[in-house]
Design an enzyme around this catalytic site. Structure first.
Site, PDB file in Angstrom:
ATOM      1  N   CYS A  77       0.850  -1.196   0.000  1.00  0.00           N
ATOM      2  CA  CYS A  77       0.000   0.000   0.000  1.00  0.00           C
ATOM      3  C   CYS A  77       0.883   1.243   0.000  1.00  0.00           C
ATOM      4  CB  CYS A  77      -0.916   0.020   1.209  1.00  0.00           C
ATOM      5  SG  CYS A  77      -1.905   1.524   1.361  1.00  0.00           S
ATOM      6  N   CYS A  88      -2.357  -0.347   9.389  1.00  0.00           N
ATOM      7  CA  CYS A  88      -1.593  -1.575   9.165  1.00  0.00           C
ATOM      8  C   CYS A  88      -0.202  -1.441   9.768  1.00  0.00           C
ATOM      9  CB  CYS A  88      -1.487  -1.866   7.669  1.00  0.00           C
ATOM     10  SG  CYS A  88      -3.054  -2.352   6.903  1.00  0.00           S
ATOM     11  N   CYS A 355      -9.116 -11.937  21.539  1.00  0.00           N
ATOM     12  CA  CYS A 355      -8.494 -11.079  20.537  1.00  0.00           C
ATOM     13  C   CYS A 355      -7.278 -10.350  21.100  1.00  0.00           C
ATOM     14  CB  CYS A 355      -9.509 -10.064  19.993  1.00  0.00           C
ATOM     15  SG  CYS A 355     -10.196  -8.964  21.243  1.00  0.00           S
TER      16      CYS A 355
END
Length: 398
Positions: A77, A88, A355
């Site tokens: 990206c 990210c 998570c």
């Protein structure tokens, strides 16, 4: 909310140490710890210090790689990297390298916080890009154009900053197909006044764009194991298109549920695990604090019973004994009070879905103090390109 920090002009050369929980690596300079983003263990890099506000540590970003790791790749990206989009963390890392970093974080947290030895392995999950079915875009309205109307800019926030990074021409790399293009998002932003656009790409039906509360109330259809689930567009559902299937499959394989047994689905949302357990003939009770999610859970899984309340306040409403439990707490974990009560219900098996590896480790340690043994742990790369990782742990009576 984290306050943004103004980068300094100071540059330091460091040798990068191990990866740490949170998407950065640890380095040291003149005895001071520096948490470095966009680095890899073993590299020699030049770092710009971005935050000197803490006495015990600084934060920094790699501005030049002097000696690269074999796992380093060019970010796919164009807005990833130092000073770019904060979404990210690991676009500069090969796919296998990303999984190794995440596995090391899980291993270290389990060892340090729970004393559990775990063979580090994070299982790959495709796709690696185009997977995010729920995406938030930031909107800035910097001023008026010559015609007197505001010109909105749509993008992502930089890491630990309110600064907006415009989307690249192709849009967000990890957003699922069906997500509006940058031009379409700007058109949506121009029609309203919200500082955020949320996009949901459901398993069935058209994508939903949310800028108002009314749009968030729209119901979308999700699928798992042939079971349909109604979910509010602004409600919780796993963001990777394969996540629900993988997590339910892992939990059911660990629990080995038997028809006629009793089960709890805790922090149940709209009834994902309750649906799987009820479909196998178990007597299921679910607990969820978000009332509108519970109302949908009752429609999604009519065979189960549901309680709308924070779990800590609903403990006295749980049955005195139960056969199996699925526990899927928020990022902060379940906590000692909840774990202690659940351990007293005598379940033969507990599947803990997590998570956050630190919260998982803390709660596994507490379960151990109450007579349960961690039998197995699986980790899945359900958030490629980011530092996040999902785990499922099996607990049985010691």
């Amino acid at each position: 909310m984290t306050e943004p920090c103004t980068p300094t002009t100071e540059l330091v050369e460091v040798e990068v140490g191990p990866v740490a929980h949170g998407g950065h690596c640890v380095a040291r300079h003149d005895g001071r710890v520096i948490f470095v983003r966009h680095a890899l263990p073993g590299e020699r890099v030049l770092v710009r210090i971005t935050d000197e506000s803490h006495k015990r540590f600084w934060r920094g970003d790699v501005v030049e790689v002097l000696q690269a790791s074999p796992d380093r790749v060019d970010p796919p990206c164009p807005v990833a990297g130092p000073g770019g989009c904060g979404g990210c963390d690991f676009q500069h890392v090969s796919a296998q390298g990303q999984r190794r970093l995440k596995a090391e974080v899980v291993r270290e947290q389990l060892d340090h916080l729970a004393g559990i030895a775990w063979e580090p392995l994070v299982e790959a999950v495709e796709p690696l890009t185009g997977w995010r079915t729920r995406t938030r875009f930031a909107v800035d309205r910097p001023g008026d154009d010559e015609g007197g109307s505001q010109v909105p800019v749509v993008g992502m926030r930089a890491h630990r900053s309110h600064d907006l990074v415009s989307l690249p021409e192709q849009g967000c790399l990890i957003a699922a197909p069906g997500t509006p293009s940058p031009q379409q998002l700007e058109e949506v932003a121009a029609q309203g006044s919200s500082d955020e656009i949320r996009v949901v790409v459901p398993a069935r039906g058209k994508p939903v764009t949310i800028t108002t509360r009314e749009q968030g109330a729209e119901l979308v259809q999700e699928l798992c194991g042939g079971h349909g689930y109604r979910v509010r567009a602004d409600g919780f559902w796993q963001v990777h298109p394969r996540a629900a299937e993988i997590l339910v499959g892992a939990a059911m394989e660990m629990l080995q549920p038997v028809a006629g047994e009793s089960a709890l689905d805790l922090y149940c949302g709209v009834g994902l695990f309750a649906g799987a357990l009820a479909d196998q003939g178990l007597d299921v009770m679910g607990v969820e604090q978000v009332d509108r999610a519970v109302r949908l859970a009752r429609r999604n899984v009519p065979k189960a019973r549901f309680i709308s309340a924070p779990l800590a306040k609903a403990l006295r409403k749980l049955p005195p004994a139960v056969d199996v439990i699925v526990l899927d707490p928020p990022r902060t974990g379940a906590g000692a009070q909840v774990v202690g009560h659940l351990a007293g219900l005598g379940a033969r098996a507990i599947a803990y879905v997590a998570c956050d590896p630190a919260a998982l480790a803390r709660d596994l340690r507490t379960f151990g103090e109450h007579g349960y043994r961690t039998e197995a742990i699986r980790a899945f790369d359900l958030f490629p390109m980011t530092h996040h990782v999902e785990c499922v742990a099996l607990l049985v009576k010691a």
